[in-house]
Every structure is written in structure tokens, then in C-alpha cells.
Design a protein around this motif. Structure first.
Motif, PDB file in Angstrom:
ATOM      1  N   TYR A  58      14.174 -16.528  -8.659  1.00  0.00           N
ATOM      2  CA  TYR A  58      14.303 -15.077  -8.828  1.00  0.00           C
ATOM      3  C   TYR A  58      13.722 -14.359  -7.619  1.00  0.00           C
ATOM      4  N   VAL A  59      12.729 -14.991  -7.002  1.00  0.00           N
ATOM      5  CA  VAL A  59      12.077 -14.419  -5.825  1.00  0.00           C
ATOM      6  C   VAL A  59      12.196 -15.424  -4.692  1.00  0.00           C
ATOM      7  N   ASN A  60      12.673 -14.949  -3.543  1.00  0.00           N
ATOM      8  CA  ASN A  60      12.824 -15.795  -2.369  1.00  0.00           C
ATOM      9  C   ASN A  60      12.554 -14.908  -1.158  1.00  0.00           C
ATOM     10  N   GLU A  61      11.462 -15.172  -0.466  1.00  0.00           N
ATOM     11  CA  GLU A  61      11.043 -14.302   0.636  1.00  0.00           C
ATOM     12  C   GLU A  61      12.085 -14.220   1.748  1.00  0.00           C
ATOM     13  N   GLU A  62      12.687 -15.333   2.096  1.00  0.00           N
ATOM     14  CA  GLU A  62      13.690 -15.340   3.161  1.00  0.00           C
ATOM     15  C   GLU A  62      14.918 -14.522   2.752  1.00  0.00           C
ATOM     16  N   ARG A  63      15.356 -14.720   1.526  1.00  0.00           N
ATOM     17  CA  ARG A  63      16.507 -13.966   1.020  1.00  0.00           C
ATOM     18  C   ARG A  63      16.204 -12.467   0.988  1.00  0.00           C
ATOM     19  N   PHE A  64      14.970 -12.113   0.564  1.00  0.00           N
ATOM     20  CA  PHE A  64      14.557 -10.708   0.558  1.00  0.00           C
ATOM     21  C   PHE A  64      14.595 -10.138   1.974  1.00  0.00           C
ATOM     22  N   ALA A  65      14.015 -10.860   2.931  1.00  0.00           N
ATOM     23  CA  ALA A  65      13.949 -10.381   4.313  1.00  0.00           C
ATOM     24  C   ALA A  65      15.347 -10.171   4.891  1.00  0.00           C
ATOM     25  N   MET A  66      16.242 -11.099   4.627  1.00  0.00           N
ATOM     26  CA  MET A  66      17.623 -10.981   5.138  1.00  0.00           C
ATOM     27  C   MET A  66      18.324  -9.779   4.509  1.00  0.00           C
ATOM     28  N   ARG A  80      15.742  -2.758  15.202  1.00  0.00           N
ATOM     29  CA  ARG A  80      14.854  -3.901  14.906  1.00  0.00           C
ATOM     30  C   ARG A  80      13.385  -3.509  14.770  1.00  0.00           C
ATOM     31  N   VAL A  81      12.935  -2.548  15.575  1.00  0.00           N
ATOM     32  CA  VAL A  81      11.515  -2.163  15.555  1.00  0.00           C
ATOM     33  C   VAL A  81      11.135  -1.605  14.181  1.00  0.00           C
ATOM     34  N   LYS A  82      11.953  -0.709  13.658  1.00  0.00           N
ATOM     35  CA  LYS A  82      11.665  -0.085  12.364  1.00  0.00           C
ATOM     36  C   LYS A  82      11.834  -1.090  11.219  1.00  0.00           C
ATOM     37  N   ILE A  83      12.827  -1.951  11.327  1.00  0.00           N
ATOM     38  CA  ILE A  83      13.037  -2.988  10.308  1.00  0.00           C
ATOM     39  C   ILE A  83      11.822  -3.917  10.265  1.00  0.00           C
ATOM     40  N   LYS A  84      11.324  -4.291  11.445  1.00  0.00           N
ATOM     41  CA  LYS A  84      10.152  -5.164  11.521  1.00  0.00           C
ATOM     42  C   LYS A  84       8.944  -4.501  10.860  1.00  0.00           C
ATOM     43  N   GLN A  85       8.752  -3.217  11.105  1.00  0.00           N
ATOM     44  CA  GLN A  85       7.650  -2.485  10.473  1.00  0.00           C
ATOM     45  C   GLN A  85       7.802  -2.501   8.943  1.00  0.00           C
ATOM     46  N   GLY A  86       9.030  -2.286   8.474  1.00  0.00           N
ATOM     47  CA  GLY A  86       9.287  -2.304   7.037  1.00  0.00           C
ATOM     48  C   GLY A  86       8.994  -3.656   6.418  1.00  0.00           C
ATOM     49  N   LEU A  87       9.378  -4.722   7.103  1.00  0.00           N
ATOM     50  CA  LEU A  87       9.110  -6.075   6.599  1.00  0.00           C
ATOM     51  C   LEU A  87       7.616  -6.367   6.593  1.00  0.00           C
ATOM     52  N   LYS A  88       6.897  -5.871   7.599  1.00  0.00           N
ATOM     53  CA  LYS A  88       5.437  -6.061   7.636  1.00  0.00           C
ATOM     54  C   LYS A  88       4.778  -5.358   6.451  1.00  0.00           C
ATOM     55  N   LEU A  89       5.296  -4.186   6.076  1.00  0.00           N
ATOM     56  CA  LEU A  89       4.752  -3.462   4.922  1.00  0.00           C
ATOM     57  C   LEU A  89       4.926  -4.247   3.627  1.00  0.00           C
ATOM     58  N   HIS A  90       5.918  -5.137   3.608  1.00  0.00           N
ATOM     59  CA  HIS A  90       6.158  -5.979   2.436  1.00  0.00           C
ATOM     60  C   HIS A  90       5.440  -7.326   2.549  1.00  0.00           C
ATOM     61  N   ASP A  91       4.613  -7.471   3.589  1.00  0.00           N
ATOM     62  CA  ASP A  91       3.858  -8.714   3.828  1.00  0.00           C
ATOM     63  C   ASP A  91       4.767  -9.938   3.971  1.00  0.00           C
ATOM     64  N   VAL A  92       5.897  -9.759   4.620  1.00  0.00           N
ATOM     65  CA  VAL A  92       6.833 -10.866   4.829  1.00  0.00           C
ATOM     66  C   VAL A  92       6.300 -11.741   5.968  1.00  0.00           C
ATOM     67  N   SER A  93       6.437 -13.048   5.828  1.00  0.00           N
ATOM     68  CA  SER A  93       5.933 -13.985   6.840  1.00  0.00           C
ATOM     69  C   SER A  93       6.661 -13.783   8.165  1.00  0.00           C
ATOM     70  N   THR A  94       6.002 -14.181   9.237  1.00  0.00           N
ATOM     71  CA  THR A  94       6.578 -14.050  10.579  1.00  0.00           C
ATOM     72  C   THR A  94       7.877 -14.840  10.686  1.00  0.00           C
ATOM     73  N   TYR A  95       7.908 -16.030  10.098  1.00  0.00           N
ATOM     74  CA  TYR A  95       9.127 -16.861  10.137  1.00  0.00           C
ATOM     75  C   TYR A  95      10.311 -16.113   9.517  1.00  0.00           C
ATOM     76  N   CYS A  96      10.120 -15.582   8.305  1.00  0.00           N
ATOM     77  CA  CYS A  96      11.209 -14.880   7.608  1.00  0.00           C
ATOM     78  C   CYS A  96      11.588 -13.593   8.337  1.00  0.00           C
ATOM     79  N   MET A  97      10.587 -12.932   8.890  1.00  0.00           N
ATOM     80  CA  MET A  97      10.829 -11.694   9.635  1.00  0.00           C
ATOM     81  C   MET A  97      11.720 -11.985  10.852  1.00  0.00           C
ATOM     82  N   ASN A  98      11.356 -13.013  11.608  1.00  0.00           N
ATOM     83  CA  ASN A  98      12.132 -13.368  12.799  1.00  0.00           C
ATOM     84  C   ASN A  98      13.549 -13.799  12.438  1.00  0.00           C
TER      85      ASN A  98
END
Length: 158
Positions: A58-66, A80-98
Motif C-alpha cells: 500500500y505504501v512504496n516510497e519509490e512509487r510515491f516519489a515517481m 527539478r529544483v522545486k520537485i526536489k524540495q517537495g520530496l525532501k519535505l516528505h522525507d523521501v530517501s536520496t535514492y528515490c529522489m534521484n
């Protein structure tokens, strides 16, 4: 004086309720934990429910990030800059963010930025070209596009 009567959810009820919350749209781990907290579930109990939701897919960090990155780019035209900030606010891992940030075709990304700049250029009423370029650049950079790309397109416009 009103007192709030909360019905304590059993672990199974909480998992079912959280699964419904996650089935509606992709959720980050942080969103799920915040919602569980709103329902009065914290600490180890919340972590165990989150783990169950991850195991049941039900929860998948990579799927959420994509999904987050794709939606913000295609619907809101964020860079990309604003998207990256948004993903950081969700505490998404660097791997999934990239991984999420590399999903965009470079041609499509630059095309979206060009259209955004051209549209803003047409809307901006300044007669002074320097001021007009500054306003358009500030807008595009504010949407999260990289400064270098914005200025390259503006310079190419003349």
C-alpha cells in the motif's frame, strides 16, 4: 466544556483504515505516520502499521516519489529544483529522489520550460527588455527550473 471522545482503533482497524487512506492516492511514509498520529497512534504501534502497509504494497516510497515528481512536472509545470524540495519535505530517501528526478526526458523538460518562458514573456508588459527578461527569469526559477537553463533559453530568444 466539550470533551472529545475518541474511539481507540484496534491494530487491525488501524491497518484497514490506513490502507484505505493509501489506496486513494500514493502516500509517503511521513504522510502515513502523520495520519496515524491524528488517529492517536504513535511510536512502535505506528511503525508496525507502516511496516504492514509496506509489506502489503500500500505504501512504496519509490512509487510515491515517481508519482509526486511526475504529477508536479506534468500538471503544475514544476522544475527539478522545486520537485526536489517537495520530496525532501516528505522525507523521501536520496535514492528515490534521484530516481524520480531522472524520469523526465530532457527534450520534454526543456520543451516545457521553453513554453513556460514564452507564455510568461507574452504576458509580461515591460517595454525594457532587460527588466522583462529579469521578470520572466524570476518566474521560471520560482517554478523550480535551473537558473542556467532559464538564462540559456532567454539568451537564445535574443
Amino acid at each position: 466544556m466539550r470533551t472529545e471522545h475518541r474511539i481507540k482503533l484496534t491494530p487491525n482497524q488501524a491497518v484497514l483504515k490506513a490502507a484505505g487512506f493509501c489506496a486513494y492516492q500514493e502516500r509517503s511514509h511521513k504522510e502515513v505516520l502523520e495520519r496515524l498520529s491524528e488517529w492517536g497512534i504513535w511510536g512502535i504501534d505506528a511503525q508496525e502499521i507502516l511496516l504492514t502497509l509496506i509489506e502489503q504494497n500500500y505504501v512504496n516510497e519509490e512509487r510515491f516519489a515517481m508519482a509526486f515528481a511526475g504529477g508536479k512536472f506534468r500538471v503544475k509545470h514544476w522544475g527539478r529544483v522545486k520537485i526536489k524540495q517537495g520530496l525532501k519535505l516528505h522525507d523521501v530517501s536520496t535514492y528515490c529522489m534521484n530516481k524520480a528526478l531522472t524520469q523526465f526526458d530532457e527534450e520534454e523538460y526543456l520543451g516545457t520550460l521553453s513554453v513556460l518562458i514564452e507564455k510568461k514573456w507574452a504576458e509580461t508588459k515591460d517595454t525594457n527588455t532587460y527588466q522583462k527578461k529579469s521578470k520572466v527569469a524570476k518566474y521560471a526559477i520560482g517554478k523550480g527550473f535551473e537558473q542556467e537553463l532559464v538564462w540559456d533559453i532567454l539568451k537564445a530568444m535574443g
